[in-house]
Design an enzyme around this catalytic site. Sequence first.
Site, PDB file in Angstrom:
ATOM      1  N   THR A  97      38.885  32.522  41.525  1.00  0.00           N
ATOM      2  CA  THR A  97      38.883  33.611  42.089  1.00  0.00           C
ATOM      3  C   THR A  97      39.080  34.638  40.182  1.00  0.00           C
ATOM      4  O   THR A  97      40.484  34.203  40.125  1.00  0.00           O
ATOM      5  CB  THR A  97      40.491  34.357  42.708  1.00  0.00           C
ATOM      6  OG1 THR A  97      40.780  33.489  44.200  1.00  0.00           O
ATOM      7  CG2 THR A  97      40.709  35.845  42.641  1.00  0.00           C
ATOM      8  N   LYS A 172      37.033  38.900  47.738  1.00  0.00           N
ATOM      9  CA  LYS A 172      38.365  38.851  48.191  1.00  0.00           C
ATOM     10  C   LYS A 172      39.255  39.561  47.375  1.00  0.00           C
ATOM     11  O   LYS A 172      40.662  38.744  47.529  1.00  0.00           O
ATOM     12  CB  LYS A 172      38.173  37.514  46.555  1.00  0.00           C
ATOM     13  CG  LYS A 172      39.450  36.245  46.968  1.00  0.00           C
ATOM     14  CD  LYS A 172      39.853  35.778  47.604  1.00  0.00           C
ATOM     15  CE  LYS A 172      41.289  35.488  47.572  1.00  0.00           C
ATOM     16  NZ  LYS A 172      41.206  34.285  46.117  1.00  0.00           N
ATOM     17  N   LYS A 240      47.526  38.848  38.874  1.00  0.00           N
ATOM     18  CA  LYS A 240      46.443  37.832  38.188  1.00  0.00           C
ATOM     19  C   LYS A 240      45.475  38.637  39.058  1.00  0.00           C
ATOM     20  O   LYS A 240      44.463  39.912  39.009  1.00  0.00           O
ATOM     21  CB  LYS A 240      45.700  36.623  37.807  1.00  0.00           C
ATOM     22  CG  LYS A 240      44.753  36.569  36.818  1.00  0.00           C
ATOM     23  CD  LYS A 240      43.663  36.066  38.490  1.00  0.00           C
ATOM     24  CE  LYS A 240      43.951  34.389  38.506  1.00  0.00           C
ATOM     25  NZ  LYS A 240      42.902  33.954  39.681  1.00  0.00           N
TER      26      LYS A 240
END
Length: 288
Positions: A97, A172, A240
């Site tokens: 990701t 995502k 993150k």
Amino acid sequence: MAKLAFLGLGVMGFPMAGHLAAKGHQVTVWNRTAAKAEAWVARHGGAMAQTAREAALGADFVMACVGNDDDLRQVCLGEDGAFAGMGKGAVFVDHTTVSAKVTRELADVAAGQGLGFVDAPVSGGQAGAENGQLSIMCGGAEGDYDRAEPVMAAYAKVCRRLGETGSGQLAKMMNQICIAGLVQGLAEALAFGQKAGLDGAAVVEVISQGAAGSWQMANRHKTMLADQFDFGFAVDWMRKDLGICLDTADEIGASLPVTALVDQFYKEVQLMGGGRNDTSSLIRRLTR
């Protein structure tokens, strides 16, 4: 069966690479900490390499699942990077990701070397990786995706191409935006029930069968009520990911007020010492 390299053997990558070996693919693994690669080979066979470049030599597909944008650049680029070992026509499949920006940057480099590139972040957590039941959101050229999809099927519950390069990462981000709001709502509901003197598990048994039901409710309510969080997707990683979402929202002019708020709630959990706890530990803010 294909010749594959898998780069990054964390809680997700280790079992994902294992599924590829179980399907009969010829798999060479690399990990920054060599002990994990040695453990993988001891369990699954195959081979390990000392560098990403070495792992990628002769591979039809190179899969990666590392930490962040900088980790991915390091794995791909330079004399020891995967791109230096890949032959023309090979496809790099990134399960990390990361930002859509670094995805497009690396895809351009790959194209210049005659390589394919598919951004393919996953959702489903450690359990999904171990059970081969991940949701995979993909971006990239249709031909590259069509070649890579049968390989990814080894650990996929669903796998879809959603557009050109970067589309997988954008999807995502949508996934993480949804999860942030869901977990916060679940945390508030369970904490509310505790304050009201209700049996949270009994309530969830009822409401999970209606419109409030979700994966988070089904899979996390028991551990949330038991104050158990030493597992799953870490708060540090969620922050993150949410940082990527918020930065991208600024770039494209989108508004993410709830996501920004939940990101700050996760910061509080970090300050409480819970950075490595599962994301469901949001409830600790409300029950301490």
